[in-house]
Design an enzyme around this catalytic site. Sequence first.
Site, PDB file in Angstrom:
ATOM      1  N   ASP A   1      -6.112  -7.576   4.465  1.00 54.17           N
ATOM      2  CA  ASP A   1      -7.272  -7.003   3.770  1.00 54.17           C
ATOM      3  C   ASP A   1      -8.104  -8.139   3.168  1.00 54.17           C
ATOM      4  OD1 ASP A   1      -8.903  -5.029   2.474  1.00 54.17           O
ATOM      5  OD2 ASP A   1      -7.791  -5.407   0.614  1.00 54.17           O
TER       6      ASP A   1
ATOM      7  N   TYR B   1       0.813  -1.215   0.000  1.00 56.22           N
ATOM      8  CA  TYR B   1       0.000   0.000   0.000  1.00 56.22           C
ATOM      9  C   TYR B   1       0.850   1.270   0.000  1.00 56.22           C
ATOM     10  CZ  TYR B   1      -4.365  -2.474   1.053  1.00 56.22           C
ATOM     11  OH  TYR B   1      -5.473  -3.272   1.003  1.00 56.22           O
TER      12      TYR B   1
ATOM     13  N   LYS C   1       4.098 -15.244   3.061  1.00 53.79           N
ATOM     14  CA  LYS C   1       4.386 -15.990   1.837  1.00 53.79           C
ATOM     15  C   LYS C   1       5.897 -16.209   1.809  1.00 53.79           C
ATOM     16  CE  LYS C   1       3.124 -17.693  -2.233  1.00 53.79           C
ATOM     17  NZ  LYS C   1       2.289 -18.897  -2.397  1.00 53.79           N
TER      18      LYS C   1
ATOM     19  N   ASP D   1     -11.874  -9.909   4.771  1.00 53.91           N
ATOM     20  CA  ASP D   1     -13.121  -9.959   3.981  1.00 53.91           C
ATOM     21  C   ASP D   1     -13.591 -11.406   3.833  1.00 53.91           C
ATOM     22  OD1 ASP D   1     -13.050  -7.168   3.439  1.00 53.91           O
ATOM     23  OD2 ASP D   1     -13.851  -7.513   1.420  1.00 53.91           O
TER      24      ASP D   1
ATOM     25  N   ASP E   1      -1.693 -18.695   1.024  1.00 52.29           N
ATOM     26  CA  ASP E   1      -2.610 -19.403   0.115  1.00 52.29           C
ATOM     27  C   ASP E   1      -3.347 -20.535   0.836  1.00 52.29           C
ATOM     28  OD1 ASP E   1      -0.114 -20.636   0.264  1.00 52.29           O
ATOM     29  OD2 ASP E   1       0.056 -21.067  -1.879  1.00 52.29           O
TER      30      ASP E   1
HETATM   31  C1  IPM Z   1     -10.375  -1.862   3.762  1.00 52.92           C
HETATM   32  C2  IPM Z   1     -10.420  -1.341   2.336  1.00 52.92           C
HETATM   33  C3  IPM Z   1      -9.256  -0.394   2.101  1.00 52.92           C
HETATM   34  C4  IPM Z   1      -7.979  -1.204   2.208  1.00 52.92           C
HETATM   35  C5  IPM Z   1      -9.264   0.360   0.746  1.00 52.92           C
HETATM   36  C6  IPM Z   1     -10.569   1.042   0.493  1.00 52.92           C
HETATM   37  C7  IPM Z   1      -8.147   1.360   0.708  1.00 52.92           C
HETATM   38  O1  IPM Z   1     -10.466  -2.388   1.441  1.00 52.92           O
HETATM   39  O2  IPM Z   1     -10.389  -1.053   4.705  1.00 52.92           O
HETATM   40  O3  IPM Z   1     -10.359  -3.082   3.948  1.00 52.92           O
HETATM   41  O4  IPM Z   1      -7.567  -1.879   1.244  1.00 52.92           O
HETATM   42  O5  IPM Z   1      -7.378  -1.175   3.290  1.00 52.92           O
HETATM   43 MN    MN Z   2     -10.793  -4.301   2.383  1.00 52.90          MN
END
Ligand code: IPM
Ligand code: MN
Length: 368
Positions: free
Chosen positions: A245, A141, A189, A249, A221
Amino acid sequence: MRLKIAVLAGDGIGPEVTHEATQILRAVAELGGHDFTFTSGLIGGVAITAHDTPLPQATLNLALESDAVLLGAVGDNKFNALPPDKRPESGLLQIRQALGGFANLRPSLAFKALATSSPLRPEVTADVDILFVRELLGGLYFGQPRWWNKDTGEAINTMRYTKSEVVRVARVAFELASKRRKKVTSVDKANVLEVSQLWRATVTEVAKDYPDVTLEHQLVDSMAMHLMNIPRNFDVVLTENLFGDILSDESGVITGSLGMLPSATIGGAVNLYEPVHGSAPDIAGTGKANPLGAILTAAMILRHSANLETDAKAIETAVHKVLDAGYRTPDIAQTGSTSQIVTTPQMGKLVHQALVESIDRRQSMHAV
Ligand code: IPM
Ligand code: MN
Ligand code: NAD
């Protein structure tokens, strides 16, 4: 207790869910006699539209002068053609960097009432209680160089970490694990990347200071697979920015929806609180957004920025009660069940009612 909260609602469903979260915080303040103030600022696409920048100086000043920042979500498809540094998302990355929080705590809990909301079998998700500790200020990032040369058709991003960046986030993970089930799974990784080898060696070194915590290493992975197969095996999951990240999710599948997940970013000048989900342009403005991730994020504000653990728990209990009573936003609706579908504001009000009832009961118990 005084708490100055900056509310940066952002784009899409951001304003819809942060409204419900702030209503819950207002209720806690009123019932507990606390002095919470809420000041709004622009970030993301709405800030680009109003001020031509995703993070106006006024918003940054407001955030830095506050005790906590509650952020909804940023991102709007109309800015998709812009380069990364001009997009709504860059406002979020800039504020993360400016506030300085490097440890992003993303709890992932399996709610009993939602056992059949997940596509995973109930016996797989039962009792899952994972805490992701995602490093938030390093890796791909922020690493330099980064560019896209459209003439040569080449682009580059850099995954970079320093040992001290790994040490500080690893310490947070081990401290938290020592108060939980005493296990850290570090995800990397290391079979391919030097950065991951640095990560693994450093985490192994930090672990020596926490002899009561078990450390295991997993490659990212296979971790993605284990997380769906045996999520109960994990306690604290420590990982770098991009892996965290993605895996956090993915863990939304355990809960039944991304809309259930809260987060808190600690370690900097001001803590930053955001639900894990994004601006969800596909459902924005329809009343379908699940505000529970944002409401659980409000509970994290009380826990990590106000030392109001009892009130944080009261919010979490209220969420449990509303789910146990069968109320669902569409993302967590169960097919063939008797659950009642509600809108974003209705869900917020139900949690509010359950919270008021539980706090009233607590106060009358004290009065006896
Ligand atoms: C999160 C989002 C952010 C990230 C993006 C929107 C910059 O996906 O907070 O998980 O990748 O950190
Ligand atoms: Mn995210
Ligand atoms: P998203 O998280 O916005 O949505 C993914 C899916 O989950 C969508 O189908 C959405 O409807 C659903 N969803 C998300 N939150 C929900 C909720 N509270 N209730 C019900 N359903 C919910 O991810 P995306 O679609 O990949 O990204 C959309 C935009 O959000 C992009 O611009 C992205 O950059 C941005 N984003 C921002 C943040 C943030 O501000 N913290 C986080 C992730 C993505």
